[in-house]
Design a protein around this motif. Structure first.
Motif, PDB file in Angstrom:
ATOM      1  N   TRP A 293      -7.813  -3.184  -6.649  1.00 21.45           N
ATOM      2  CA  TRP A 293      -6.858  -2.952  -8.057  1.00 21.45           C
ATOM      3  C   TRP A 293      -5.948  -1.858  -7.540  1.00 21.45           C
ATOM      4  CZ3 TRP A 293      -6.453  -5.729 -12.181  1.00 21.45           C
ATOM      5  CH2 TRP A 293      -5.707  -5.199 -13.200  1.00 21.45           C
ATOM      6  N   VAL A 294      -4.830  -2.399  -7.531  1.00 17.43           N
ATOM      7  CA  VAL A 294      -3.488  -1.821  -7.021  1.00 17.43           C
ATOM      8  C   VAL A 294      -2.639  -1.603  -8.031  1.00 17.43           C
ATOM      9  CG1 VAL A 294      -3.890  -2.646  -4.800  1.00 17.43           C
ATOM     10  CG2 VAL A 294      -2.414  -3.979  -6.436  1.00 17.43           C
ATOM     11  N   ARG A 295      -1.671  -0.298  -7.991  1.00 20.01           N
ATOM     12  CA  ARG A 295      -0.638   0.038  -8.653  1.00 20.01           C
ATOM     13  C   ARG A 295       0.542  -0.055  -7.924  1.00 20.01           C
ATOM     14  NH1 ARG A 295      -1.942   2.625 -13.294  1.00 20.01           N
ATOM     15  NH2 ARG A 295       0.025   1.897 -14.124  1.00 20.01           N
ATOM     16  N   ILE A 296       1.422  -0.901  -8.195  1.00 16.82           N
ATOM     17  CA  ILE A 296       2.644  -0.856  -7.316  1.00 16.82           C
ATOM     18  C   ILE A 296       3.903  -0.439  -8.282  1.00 16.82           C
ATOM     19  CG2 ILE A 296       4.065  -2.406  -6.091  1.00 16.82           C
ATOM     20  CD1 ILE A 296       1.688  -4.251  -5.787  1.00 16.82           C
TER      21      ILE A 296
ATOM     22  N   ASN B 262       0.575   1.446  -0.248  1.00 16.63           N
ATOM     23  CA  ASN B 262       0.893   2.869  -0.100  1.00 16.63           C
ATOM     24  C   ASN B 262       2.385   2.988   0.295  1.00 16.63           C
ATOM     25  OD1 ASN B 262      -1.683   3.760  -0.735  1.00 16.63           O
ATOM     26  ND2 ASN B 262      -2.419   3.481   1.293  1.00 16.63           N
ATOM     27  N   ALA B 263       2.687   1.939   1.335  1.00  6.97           N
ATOM     28  CA  ALA B 263       4.258   2.094   1.871  1.00  6.97           C
ATOM     29  C   ALA B 263       5.081   1.931   0.915  1.00  6.97           C
ATOM     30  CB  ALA B 263       4.285   0.922   2.836  1.00  6.97           C
ATOM     31  N   ALA B 264       4.942   1.294  -0.210  1.00  7.83           N
ATOM     32  CA  ALA B 264       6.087   1.147  -1.345  1.00  7.83           C
ATOM     33  C   ALA B 264       5.616   2.078  -2.278  1.00  7.83           C
ATOM     34  CB  ALA B 264       5.630  -0.468  -2.191  1.00  7.83           C
ATOM     35  N   GLY B 265       5.019   3.079  -2.115  1.00  8.59           N
ATOM     36  CA  GLY B 265       5.242   4.331  -2.952  1.00  8.59           C
ATOM     37  C   GLY B 265       4.145   4.015  -4.319  1.00  8.59           C
ATOM     38  N   GLY B 266       2.996   3.128  -3.979  1.00 11.94           N
ATOM     39  CA  GLY B 266       1.915   2.812  -4.998  1.00 11.94           C
ATOM     40  C   GLY B 266       0.742   3.362  -4.571  1.00 11.94           C
ATOM     41  N   ARG B 267      -0.616   3.040  -5.268  1.00 12.56           N
ATOM     42  CA  ARG B 267      -1.607   3.466  -4.906  1.00 12.56           C
ATOM     43  C   ARG B 267      -2.867   2.444  -5.202  1.00 12.56           C
ATOM     44  NH1 ARG B 267      -0.445   5.863  -9.973  1.00 12.56           N
ATOM     45  NH2 ARG B 267      -1.863   5.250 -11.677  1.00 12.56           N
TER      46      ARG B 267
ATOM     47  N   ARG C  80       2.266   9.266 -24.406  1.00 15.66           N
ATOM     48  CA  ARG C  80       3.602   9.171 -23.854  1.00 15.66           C
ATOM     49  C   ARG C  80       3.802   9.152 -22.341  1.00 15.66           C
ATOM     50  NH1 ARG C  80       7.485   7.052 -22.083  1.00 15.66           N
ATOM     51  NH2 ARG C  80       9.844   7.229 -22.586  1.00 15.66           N
ATOM     52  N   ASN C  81       2.845  10.033 -21.623  1.00 16.08           N
ATOM     53  CA  ASN C  81       2.625   9.907 -20.369  1.00 16.08           C
ATOM     54  C   ASN C  81       1.744   8.965 -19.945  1.00 16.08           C
ATOM     55  OD1 ASN C  81       4.027  12.443 -20.116  1.00 16.08           O
ATOM     56  ND2 ASN C  81       2.096  13.705 -20.219  1.00 16.08           N
ATOM     57  N   TYR C  82       0.871   8.450 -20.530  1.00 14.27           N
ATOM     58  CA  TYR C  82      -0.141   7.081 -20.270  1.00 14.27           C
ATOM     59  C   TYR C  82       0.907   5.869 -20.372  1.00 14.27           C
ATOM     60  CZ  TYR C  82      -3.518   3.534 -20.284  1.00 14.27           C
ATOM     61  OH  TYR C  82      -4.274   2.535 -20.296  1.00 14.27           O
ATOM     62  N   LEU C  83       1.782   5.897 -21.419  1.00 12.65           N
ATOM     63  CA  LEU C  83       2.316   4.623 -21.505  1.00 12.65           C
ATOM     64  C   LEU C  83       3.564   4.717 -20.368  1.00 12.65           C
ATOM     65  CD1 LEU C  83       2.538   2.251 -23.517  1.00 12.65           C
ATOM     66  CD2 LEU C  83       4.387   3.514 -24.865  1.00 12.65           C
ATOM     67  N   SER C  84       4.059   5.692 -19.990  1.00 13.02           N
ATOM     68  CA  SER C  84       5.081   5.887 -18.721  1.00 13.02           C
ATOM     69  C   SER C  84       4.440   5.342 -17.555  1.00 13.02           C
ATOM     70  CB  SER C  84       5.711   7.258 -19.013  1.00 13.02           C
ATOM     71  OG  SER C  84       6.340   7.601 -20.129  1.00 13.02           O
ATOM     72  N   ASP C  85       3.334   5.738 -17.484  1.00 10.52           N
ATOM     73  CA  ASP C  85       2.520   5.353 -16.147  1.00 10.52           C
ATOM     74  C   ASP C  85       2.237   3.808 -16.120  1.00 10.52           C
ATOM     75  OD1 ASP C  85       0.899   6.344 -13.477  1.00 10.52           O
ATOM     76  OD2 ASP C  85      -0.465   5.003 -14.509  1.00 10.52           O
ATOM     77  N   GLN C  86       1.948   3.400 -17.013  1.00  8.09           N
ATOM     78  CA  GLN C  86       1.780   1.783 -17.311  1.00  8.09           C
ATOM     79  C   GLN C  86       3.078   0.914 -17.192  1.00  8.09           C
ATOM     80  OE1 GLN C  86      -1.483   0.375 -17.574  1.00  8.09           O
ATOM     81  NE2 GLN C  86      -2.021   2.428 -17.199  1.00  8.09           N
ATOM     82  N   VAL C  87       3.980   1.613 -17.531  1.00  5.39           N
ATOM     83  CA  VAL C  87       5.474   0.750 -17.443  1.00  5.39           C
ATOM     84  C   VAL C  87       5.994   1.135 -15.992  1.00  5.39           C
ATOM     85  CG1 VAL C  87       7.938   1.015 -18.057  1.00  5.39           C
ATOM     86  CG2 VAL C  87       6.133   1.209 -19.769  1.00  5.39           C
ATOM     87  N   GLN C  88       5.909   2.329 -15.497  1.00  4.95           N
ATOM     88  CA  GLN C  88       6.348   2.559 -13.995  1.00  4.95           C
ATOM     89  C   GLN C  88       5.547   1.908 -12.984  1.00  4.95           C
ATOM     90  OE1 GLN C  88       6.642   6.679 -13.556  1.00  4.95           O
ATOM     91  NE2 GLN C  88       8.097   7.106 -15.411  1.00  4.95           N
TER      92      GLN C  88
ATOM     93  N   ASP D 252       9.810  -1.315  -9.690  1.00  2.00           N
ATOM     94  CA  ASP D 252      11.128  -1.668  -9.084  1.00  2.00           C
ATOM     95  C   ASP D 252      10.912  -2.191  -7.667  1.00  2.00           C
ATOM     96  OD1 ASP D 252      10.238   0.772  -8.118  1.00  2.00           O
ATOM     97  OD2 ASP D 252      11.781   1.787  -8.311  1.00  2.00           O
ATOM     98  N   ALA D 253       9.598  -2.183  -7.061  1.00  2.00           N
ATOM     99  CA  ALA D 253       9.429  -2.559  -5.759  1.00  2.00           C
ATOM    100  C   ALA D 253       8.278  -3.774  -5.796  1.00  2.00           C
ATOM    101  CB  ALA D 253       8.772  -1.439  -5.033  1.00  2.00           C
ATOM    102  N   LEU D 254       7.879  -4.268  -6.994  1.00  2.00           N
ATOM    103  CA  LEU D 254       7.010  -5.081  -7.068  1.00  2.00           C
ATOM    104  C   LEU D 254       7.140  -6.246  -6.508  1.00  2.00           C
ATOM    105  CD1 LEU D 254       4.292  -5.981  -8.612  1.00  2.00           C
ATOM    106  CD2 LEU D 254       5.447  -6.774 -10.504  1.00  2.00           C
ATOM    107  N   GLU D 255       8.262  -7.186  -6.463  1.00  2.00           N
ATOM    108  CA  GLU D 255       8.577  -8.457  -5.772  1.00  2.00           C
ATOM    109  C   GLU D 255       8.289  -8.177  -4.458  1.00  2.00           C
ATOM    110  OE1 GLU D 255      12.068 -11.686  -5.992  1.00  2.00           O
ATOM    111  OE2 GLU D 255      12.319  -9.958  -7.060  1.00  2.00           O
ATOM    112  N   ASP D 256       8.940  -7.254  -3.806  1.00  2.00           N
ATOM    113  CA  ASP D 256       9.156  -7.302  -2.253  1.00  2.00           C
ATOM    114  C   ASP D 256       7.658  -7.083  -1.774  1.00  2.00           C
ATOM    115  OD1 ASP D 256      11.687  -7.692  -2.071  1.00  2.00           O
ATOM    116  OD2 ASP D 256      12.369  -5.593  -2.160  1.00  2.00           O
ATOM    117  N   THR D 257       6.885  -5.975  -2.454  1.00  2.00           N
ATOM    118  CA  THR D 257       5.432  -5.696  -2.111  1.00  2.00           C
ATOM    119  C   THR D 257       4.486  -6.902  -2.183  1.00  2.00           C
ATOM    120  OG1 THR D 257       5.899  -3.555  -2.728  1.00  2.00           O
ATOM    121  CG2 THR D 257       3.599  -4.041  -2.270  1.00  2.00           C
TER     122      THR D 257
END
Length: 303
Positions: free
Chosen positions: A131-134, A106-111, A217-225, A137-142
């Motif tokens: 099962w988390v979504r990070i 949550n601190a990294a802006g994920g869910r 397109r929205n689903y694909l964008s969420d998977q990429v982000q 751009d903040a994946l490595e630090d998290t």
């Protein structure tokens, strides 16, 4: 008839012929002009019908100037990747560690999309799975922060390049948006009820296709982000066995094995103690029964 009269009569006839010829020519010309205008107006289609026919022609979307072949802009576009992975951690308190993992995400802006827990019941060790979504751009630090919460047993990450799909969807969406704008302009200029119904039908179909593509397109964008990571947290008792890497590790492994042996032995003896007591009691009862029988036999023999 005199010569002068003949000349005058010939001149009058010639003048009359010239006038008649001129009148016929003028009439033909006027008739041709009128018929030509009517023919042009009857053959030339209206602006709305012509544009609508062109807009609804087969392949007008895929083959138009606005369409972009799949992969045409993939080389110049920013790369789009879907990142997935799994982490396996061991910790003394898996449930509390799961809370800490959720805090880091949550601190990294994920869910956290899902979470399951199993408490210590009937000898089963506690465990937790998330099962988390990070954010990518903040994946490595998290991930570094999550790994520091326990002992990392295993880690897997994989990337799937979807740049071509993103470029293709963007191109198809742009074509449909342009087509919808043109149809809306034609709708305003519709000259008949038939044209109005035809344009509205085409507009509804285009809008449905556009909504579907935007959803993809929205689903694909969420998977990429957002990277999708599974986190499995268990107690140290469930950790896989590791081969000792050196002399010190060998001593530690041997000591732990000896402690495990004695601990297992104590448990084993604790389990068989009740059975030993039962066997002793049965043995005593059997011994007493045999003594009584011998006495009875001896008395009978003496009599």
């Amino acid at each position: 008839m005199k010569t002068s009269q003949r000349l005058a009569l010939a001149g009058a006839l010639a003048l009359t012929g010239v006038l008649a010829l001129a009148g016929c020519t003028s009439a033909d010309t006027s008739t041709d002009r009128v018929s030509g205008v009517e023919t042009a107006e009857s053959l030339a289609p209206s602006y709305s019908n012509d544009a609508l026919t062109q807009e609804m022609a087969p392949g007008s979307q895929e083959g138009g100037q606005e369409s972009t072949p799949q992969g045409a802009g993939a080389d110049s576009a920013e790369r789009s990747q879907i990142i997935t992975g799994d982490l396996y951690l061991t910790a003394e308190d898996p449930l509390a560690t799961a809370d800490a993992v959720e805090t880091q995400v949550n601190a990294a802006g994920g869910r956290v999309d899902s979470r399951s827990e199993t408490a210590q019941i009937d000898g089963n060790t506690p465990r937790a799975s998330l099962w988390v979504r990070i954010p990518a751009d903040a994946l490595e630090d998290t991930l570094d922060a999550i790994e520091a919460l326990g002992v990392l047993e295993s880690k897997t990450l994989s990337n799937q390049d979807v740049t071509l799909q993103v470029v293709d969807l963007d191109a198809r969406i742009a074509v449909l948006e342009g087509s919808i704008e043109r149809l809306q302009e034609l709708l305003e200029d519709a000259a008949s009820t038939a044209d109005l119904v035809e344009i509205e039908t085409a507009l509804s179909e285009r809008q449905g296709e556009l909504d579907s593509l935007n959803s993809q397109r929205n689903y694909l964008s969420d998977q990429v982000q957002y990277a999708s990571i599974g986190v499995d947290i268990r107690s140290p008792e469930d950790a896989p066995e590791r081969e000792p890497d050196g002399f010190v590790d060998g001593i530690v492994a041997g000591w732990q094995a000896m402690l495990a042996f004695f601990a297992g032995s104590i448990v084993f003896f604790g389990v068989i103690v009740p059975w030993l007591g039962l066997l002793v009691a049965l043995s005593i009862v059997l011994w007493i029964a045999l003594r009584i029988r011998r006495r009875n036999t001896t008395r009978r023999g003496g009599d």
